[in-house]
Enzyme design. Structure first.
Site, PDB file in Angstrom:
ATOM      1  N   GLU A 131       0.029   1.143  -6.486  1.00  0.00           N
ATOM      2  CA  GLU A 131       0.064   2.173  -5.458  1.00  0.00           C
ATOM      3  C   GLU A 131       0.771   1.741  -4.182  1.00  0.00           C
ATOM      4  O   GLU A 131       1.380   2.560  -3.507  1.00  0.00           O
ATOM      5  CB  GLU A 131      -1.336   2.670  -5.131  1.00  0.00           C
ATOM      6  CG  GLU A 131      -2.294   1.620  -4.658  1.00  0.00           C
ATOM      7  CD  GLU A 131      -3.676   2.224  -4.478  1.00  0.00           C
ATOM      8  OE1 GLU A 131      -3.789   3.182  -3.720  1.00  0.00           O
ATOM      9  OE2 GLU A 131      -4.637   1.742  -5.100  1.00  0.00           O
TER      10      GLU A 131
ATOM     11  N   SER B 262      -8.488   8.274   1.795  1.00  0.00           N
ATOM     12  CA  SER B 262      -9.955   8.278   1.874  1.00  0.00           C
ATOM     13  C   SER B 262     -10.370   7.040   2.647  1.00  0.00           C
ATOM     14  O   SER B 262     -11.244   7.061   3.488  1.00  0.00           O
ATOM     15  CB  SER B 262     -10.562   8.214   0.478  1.00  0.00           C
ATOM     16  OG  SER B 262      -9.935   9.121  -0.368  1.00  0.00           O
TER      17      SER B 262
ATOM     18  N   SER C  75      -5.399   1.486   4.179  1.00  0.00           N
ATOM     19  CA  SER C  75      -4.781   0.203   3.873  1.00  0.00           C
ATOM     20  C   SER C  75      -3.739  -0.081   4.936  1.00  0.00           C
ATOM     21  O   SER C  75      -3.027   0.821   5.362  1.00  0.00           O
ATOM     22  CB  SER C  75      -4.081   0.239   2.520  1.00  0.00           C
ATOM     23  OG  SER C  75      -4.999   0.028   1.500  1.00  0.00           O
TER      24      SER C  75
ATOM     25  N   ARG D 247      -0.445  -6.857   2.006  1.00  0.00           N
ATOM     26  CA  ARG D 247      -1.520  -6.018   2.515  1.00  0.00           C
ATOM     27  C   ARG D 247      -2.284  -6.872   3.513  1.00  0.00           C
ATOM     28  O   ARG D 247      -2.784  -7.941   3.170  1.00  0.00           O
ATOM     29  CB  ARG D 247      -2.437  -5.591   1.374  1.00  0.00           C
ATOM     30  CG  ARG D 247      -3.510  -4.629   1.821  1.00  0.00           C
ATOM     31  CD  ARG D 247      -4.293  -4.140   0.613  1.00  0.00           C
ATOM     32  NE  ARG D 247      -5.194  -3.061   0.947  1.00  0.00           N
ATOM     33  CZ  ARG D 247      -6.386  -3.216   1.484  1.00  0.00           C
ATOM     34  NH1 ARG D 247      -6.810  -4.416   1.764  1.00  0.00           N
ATOM     35  NH2 ARG D 247      -7.145  -2.177   1.748  1.00  0.00           N
TER      36      ARG D 247
END
Lengths: 773, 600
Positions: B365, B419, B422, B434
């Site tokens: 993703e 939701s 990140s 990340r």
């Protein structure tokens, strides 16, 4: 914003009960002499600080004026003892619920006799609210102090003065608290204060700190949102609710999004992907417990994450957490600790403080007391007058909880002189005085607590006997008994109450309690008698030693040191022998000693060393009065002096058991000098120096020693440290690593401990260590 | 290094920002350090070149396939960050080797590799073995440059994409779509999806075939497969979808070819035609499916075909209905590859296969997010820039939406707010890590709003929030200190404690649902802003790009973020926003479809 507006944590009574009966003597102690006040009024708790003086009886020793030989003959004893009153300074801190504030103010007003104080320092959110009440009741002008400044000042103070103030929280260990040794340099650190909001402050020096950030998501958010989401309106109850919930019913977890695949992807499925992510629906009811739990996690994680980000940005790894959100609540300490570990990947430790609740009051007090220079002194926690850390875990000792919820005390004694590290410590930041951590070692804890309980009656008896002329000695001794007994019971339930539980802390607590009831030196008479008897034997012993050849003499000296060390009233086994057979002699003691090889036997190495060049200067920590110091230590000292080694003989500043005190050592040395030319000239030429340790403990904390001693040690380039006795060389410092050679010797006068160490009663420890080059 | 394109397509919004003046949380009281960003911004030389050989994409793809899935490195942090319960520490299992995505930073940065071009920056990762960046999937059409990137010739992605030009042909057949019941509930975008194990499709041989029947025999399937050629050997058969299945929303992008020749149209199978017609002639599907018409990218050339890119969303809770529909309409007969990303690609993979006989091509993703974002930015928004910022963010009167040129976007901090949230530090198109994330995201806003106000949709929640006043709910600095807290330079209007006033009963009784919705929105937004700002400082990056469906129709949050970045950093940090907020993952997934086909 810390604490402001936070009301109700722990507050139980809605009614404002003025007629509450206080057990005031026990709470506002020494109020008559109080001379300076500060108050920190939080949302639910009030913390009052005052500075007072305590009158103590102290046993003073004084050499007789021996103008002639006759005079000396007349006296059985080598010196006289007189009990005098001494005034020492003490800081008192009292914490109580705001409900009692008016009653408490009334009480203070009635008992404040002769204060010249005109001002009271006030801090905390409630300082505004209660200003008028305080001014009216106490007739003192309220001087408001900045909340953060007070917190930081208080934090610096406890970190500097209370060993093992900080702890980490480990949820699954028993006990959950892990105390930290104080780093010699407490700066820099990060203080994260979680009140209704969160303040993150970087503290660089005593006076320099900087607000580097904060968050509006704090204790007030937990409380406010919790009150909206559930029927529970009180902070403590919300926490309790949360501790019973399942957050996974409300939170969207990684596994909710990824299904079972998270495992193959190496994701932890139970991580929260979205807090409250499952509650975005109208067709489901959520339990209050679950929502409270989810809220708690959300807030704790968020604070932990921000704290880590700030810590990283400022390159800090020591992060202390405080504020009403934390204040002793295992639930929040646990979630915060978890979050910090998670986000910092273990690089940052979440630290909590035993006296976190007092920081504001301490700081406000210090601000007002600046002209007294409180920071120039060292202070020590008085175990007798302090409540200790209470676990608020509901199943632990409910009685204690109730009490702590109402009134909680902290007392700090001002020490005569500042304390510092022994300069010879290899690594002051990792030095731990105590050998066995009784918080950890349940078996040892049980044994020692029982041991101290069993010895208690003997101590009471001895205390009464030490003051034959006193009418109320028996009564005070009973009070002492009760107090110390209660402390021991508390420690059985909550071994972490005063930091790491150790034999040392048990001994120190007993000394503090004895002092509290004016038994400053129960052994003074015993010591006097023994010193007298031993002095009479000194010359004979020295002559005997002088007839030996060099190598025999070295062994005899060491055996003398060890035999002398058998004379220890602190050890149960010995005190029994001494009581039943006062004639138990030095020679007998030698015979009692274990044959070589000893349990720990580095004698050969030591002997080899003695064949080499003399030491420059030896620092000797003496143990007991009488035979020990006079027939054991002094001949040894004399030998060192003859070798050309200078000697610093360090004795306790205050009395503890039958340990020789500094003032006694002065008299003893004087008397020996009169008999012995070696000692005489050494004293005169300052090759033999007598100093005080700064301590009144039967044990020895090398990180808190008299500054004068430390200076001398450095000046004389000390290259040998001799630590004698079970309390100083076994219970403490057994593993202490020094820059220089060290000799730790003791006779194990406790069969349990002897067994534990693989030996038996009267086993000998002779540990000679040379630091690695 | 940053160029501002002025005179954007006048989409200035009315600056009714509410919180801009005071929304700052009590938290963020810190001054940004002027970063030293100099060198970082020049992107890396390595990949500025537009033309990547045809084979490259294939390599990239294969490796992604082999190396698989993504989450390896990000592991625990992925979505949640925080821990679930204090109960367990995230198990940081290294993913099985086959699944390891090499571009991901393995835990904690210990394995990071410095690239020559940015080793001055701390901690980024380079996509090691993956020689060609995924975006190069589009690269092989380079021979027919056609449309130049609206803003930057320099942008490789743009250039390449622009190079693509029309090939025609494609077979469609009907998918008697009776689409799923979509719920019409806006909400927050996906949490963040995960990476895939690529499954290569059987070879696709061009050979147009007559429309197949609804239920195919193996023979028909075979014919079909041949038919599917879209005009070029390694072009995937239609229909072209990219899907991002998040925790809350499914984002679907659909490419509608507009260059279909008559001949092609004739050959188009019914199924395919019906999908096309259905999707393009409606703007709502079922109860909850929505096509964001205003986002449609028109006249776009993708993989050599010209057409429009449509943006559709529906709640993840409707996923089963969607799969069911796929089965009923015999979607599998089209033999298309369904490229999907997001956690749902994993969660529903089995269902797709069992129920609809569809094999998902699962994609990481974060890869998709970045590639999709870069792509959309490179093609622009129908002639206007995709990226924008707010001018004068601290002045509600003068605050204005302005276009922003993201020509050389690196390094950037990418904050994807679904939701959960990140946060990525992106150093080049295939070098990113990340940084962290938070579980306080769009899902939290909606979840709390539902509990506090009884609302049911994102739209409803935002509408309430727009009318509310958070200062009734929050405790402000002045509520405590009576004014500014000068000792620390805090304004009285700063929030000291979110929901802090709700500790008191009187206050609880005096506030409205709208106030609560507003306070929830402000709390969540400020918190994300605060974390993003700290990350930007820690990573030494001064551009913060906010994406994700939390920002959909959410002007309040955008202005708050713009304000917070600017104010607390004293102008050092710039908050950037994107028109296609939450759709980049889906676009990235679609791009993978092209790359994948190239491979063969």
């Amino acid at each position: 914003m810390a604490e402001c507006g936070a009301s109700g944590s722990g507050s139980s009574g809605d009614s404002f009960d003025k007629s509450i009966t206080l057990p005031p003597d026990e709470i506002f102690r020494n109020l008559e002499n109080a001379k300076r006040f500060a108050i920190d009024i939080g949302g639910s708790l009030t913390k009052l600080a005052y500075y007072s003086t305590v009158q103590h009886k102290v046993a003073k020793v004084r050499s007789f004026d021996h103008s002639g030989k006759d005079a000396e003959q007349d006296h059985e004893s080598p010196y006289e003892i007189s009990v005098q009153e001494e005034v020492t300074a003490r800081l008192h801190f009292v914490k109580f619920e705001n409900t009692y504030i008016e009653a408490c103010l009334d009480f203070i007003k009635d008992h404040l006799v002769n204060t010249e104080t005109k001002v009271i320092q006030a801090t905390g959110g409630g300082a505004y609210k209660f200003k008028d009440l305080i001014e009216e009741k106490l007739q003192l002008k309220v001087d408001k102090e900045d909340v953060m400044t007070c917190l930081i000042k208080g934090c610096n103070f406890v970190l500097k003065n209370i060993p093992q103030e900080a702890f980490v929280y480990q949820k699954d260990s028993d006990p959950e608290f892990r105390f930290q040794t104080n780093h010699p340099n407490i700066f820099p650190y990060l203080l994260v204060n979680i009140g209704s909001g969160v303040s993150i402050v970087k503290v660089e020096t005593e006076d320099r700190f900087e607000w580097i950030g904060g968050s509006s998501i704090g204790g007030g958010t937990f409380w406010g949102l919790g009150a909206l989401l559930t029927k529970t309106k009180k902070f403590d109850e919300l926490l309790h609710l949360a501790s019973r919930g399942q957050h996974a019913n409300v939170d969207m977890l990684v596994q909710d999004i990824y299904g079972g695949a998270h495992q193959t992807l190496g994701l932890s499925g139970s991580l929260i992907a979205s807090s409250f992510g499952k509650s975005a629906t109208a067709d489901q009811e959520f339990s209050q417990e679950d929502m409270a739990k989810s809220l708690l996690h959300m807030i704790s994680n968020d604070i932990g994450q921000l704290a880590c980000l700030y810590a990283r940005l400022h390159h800090l790894d020591r992060v202390y957490f405080g504020g009403f959100f934390i204040r002793g609540h295992p639930v929040t300490m646990r979630t915060i600790t978890y979050s910090i570990n998670f986000f910092s990947k273990g690089e940052v430790q979440a630290l909590f403080l035993r006296h976190e609740g007092y920081l504001g009051a301490i700081g406000a007090f210090l601000k007002g007391a600046e002209q007294d220079n409180p920071n120039q002194y060292s202070w020590g926690e008085n175990y007798a007058g302090s409540s200790g850390l209470m676990s608020s875990s509901p199943d632990v000792c409910p009685a204690q909880r109730t009490r702590s919820g109402t009134f909680d005390l902290l007392e700090m004694d001002r020490l005569e002189r500042p304390l510092v590290n022994l300069p010879l410590l290899l690594d002051p930041s990792s030095y731990v005085p105590d050998t066995v951590d009784l918080t950890d070692d349940a078996l040892a804890r049980k044994y020692w607590l029982s041991c101290f309980e069993e010895a208690l009656d003997g101590v009471v008896k001895r205390a009464v006997a030490s003051q034959p002329g006193s009418v109320d000695a028996a009564e005070r001794a009973q009070k002492f008994r009760q107090k110390y007994w209660n402390k021991l019971q508390t420690l059985r339930q909550q071994p972490f109450a005063y930091g790491t539980l150790t034999v040392r802390s048990l001994l120190d607590t007993r000394e503090h309690c004895l002092n509290e009831f004016n038994f400053p030196d129960p052994y003074s008479k015993v010591k006097q008698k023994e010193n007298g008897a031993a002095l009479k034997c000194f010359q004979k012993v020295v002559c005997a030693l002088d007839t030996l050849d060099w190598e025999e003499r070295q062994l005899a000296l060491v055996q003398g040191l060890l035999a002398g060390n058998v004379f220890d009233w602190g050890a149960k086994a010995v005190s029994e022998v001494l009581e039943s057979d006062p004639q138990f002699g030095f020679e007998e003691a030698k015979r009692k000693l274990e044959e070589r090889p000893w349990l720990v036997d580095c004698y050969n190495k030591w002997l080899q060393r003695l064949k080499g060049p003399p030491h420059k200067c030896a620092l000797i920590f003496a143990d007991n009065s009488g035979v020990d110091v006079i027939l054991g230590v002094f001949p040894f000292v004399r030998e060192l002096l003859s070798r050309g080694t200078e000697v610093i003989l360090a004795c306790n500043s205050g009395p503890a058991l039958n340990d020789v005190t500094y003032s006694e050592s002065l008299i003893v040395a004087e008397r020996i000098a009169a008999m012995d030319p070696v000692v005489h000239s050494a004293l005169r030429e300052e090759r033999l120096l007598l100093v005080q340790t700064g301590s009144s403990s039967p044990c020895l904390d090398l990180s808190r020693l008299d500054k004068g001693l430390a200076v001398l040690v450095r000046e004389r380039s000390t290259d040998l440290v001799v630590i004698e006795g079970m309390g100083r060389a076994v219970h403490t410092n057994y593993y202490a690593a020094l820059h220089c050679e060290s000799l730790k010797l003791a006779v194990i006068k406790n069969s349990w401990l002897a067994e534990r160490l693989g030996g038996r009663l009267f086993s000998v420890i002779f540990k000679y260590e040379v630091p690695a080059q | 290094m940053l160029k501002l394109v002025s005179g954007g397509s006048g989409q200035d919004w009315a600056c009714s920002v509410a919180e801009a003046g005071l929304g700052s949380e009590g938290a963020a009281f810190e001054v940004a350090r002027p970063g030293d960003l100099g060198e970082a911004s020049c992107g890396g030389p390595g990949w500025g070149c537009a033309g990547i050989p045809d084979s490259a994409p294939a390599v990239g793809m294969l490796q992604a396939g082999a190396a698989g899935s993504a989450c390896g490195g990000q592991d625990a942090e992925e979505l949640g960050e925080p821990v679930g319960g204090a109960e367990e520490r995230p198990a940081r299992l290294p993913p099985p080797p086959a699944l390891r995505l090499l571009n991901r930073k393995p835990q904690g940065g210990s394995e990071e590799i410095k690239t020559s071009e940015n080793d001055s920056q701390r901690g980024r990762l380079r996509r090691g073995p993956r020689a060609a960046p995924p975006a190069s999937g589009m690269g092989d059409y380079g021979r027919q440059p056609e449309r130049s990137a609206p803003h930057t010739p320099g942008d490789p992605t743009g250039a390449r994409a622009a190079a693509v030009n029309g090939l025609l042909h494609n077979g469609f057949h009907q998918l008697p779509v009776q689409q799923p019941r979509f719920f019409n509930r806006g909400s927050v975008g996906s949490g963040d999806p995960a990476p895939p194990r690529l499954l290569l499709q059987p070879e696709l041989q061009p050979q147009p075939q007559p429309p197949p029947a609804q239920h195919d025999s193996p023979a028909k399937k075979c014919r079909l497969r041949r038919r599917m050629d879209s005009g070029k050997k390694n072009r995937p058969p239609f229909p072209w979808f990219g899907m991002d299945i998040g925790g809350t929303l499914v984002k679907l992008v659909y490419f509608e070819p507009k260059d279909i020749t008559a001949e092609e149209e004739q050959e188009e199978v019914e199924n395919l035609k019906s999908i096309r017609k259905y999707l393009t002639s409606n703007i709502a599907y079922g109860k909850t499916g929505i096509r964001d018409v205003h986002l449609e990218l028109k006249n776009l050339t993708m993989c050599g075909r010209k057409g429009n890119l449509h943006f559709i969303r529906f709640p993840s809770s409707a996923m089963h209905t969607f799969i069911q529909m796929g089965s009923e309409k015999n979607f599998s007969s089209l033999h298309t590859t369904l490229c999907a990303t997001g956690g749902g690609a994993f969660k529903f993979e089995e269902d797709f296969r069992m129920i609809a006989n569809l094999q998902l091509h699962k994609l990481d993703e974060l890869d998709c997010l970045i590639q999709g974002l870069l792509y959309v930015d490179s093609v622009g928004f129908n002639g206007n820039p995709e990226c924008y910022y707010f001018e004068n963010p601290t002045n509600p009167e003068l605050c204005q939406k302005k276009p922003y040129c993201l020509d050389n976007p690196y390094p950037m901090l990418l904050v994807n707010m679904g939701s959960g949230v990140s946060i990525l530090a992106v150093y080049s198109k295939d070098n990113y890590k990340r940084v962290t994330g938070t579980s306080l995201g769009g899902g939290t806003f909606l979840g709390l709003c539902c509990l506090l106000t009884g609302c049911e949709t994102f739209e409803e929640a935002l509408e309430m929030a727009a009318k509310g006043d958070s200062t009734n709910v929050d405790k402000l600095v002045k509520d405590i200190y009576g004014g500014d807290y000068e000792r620390f330079g805090l304004q009285g209007s700063a929030v000291a404690s979110s929901f802090g006033n709700m500790m008191s009963k009187e206050k609880r009784d005096s506030i409205s649902k709208e106030d609560l919705a507003r306070a929830t929105l402000v709390t969540i937004t400020n918190n994300i802003g605060s974390i993003a700002r700290m990350c930007a400082l820690n990573e030494n990056i001064d551009r913060v790009v906010f994406a994700g469906n939390f920002l959909r129709i959410n002007m309040v949050s955008m202005k708050l973020l713009a304000y917070a970045m600017d104010f607390w950093s004293k102008g050092q940090l710039k908050a950037l926003f994107l028109e296609h907020e939450g759709y980049f993952g889906a676009v990235g997934a679609l791009l993978e479809l092209f790359k994948m086909t190239d491979d063969q």
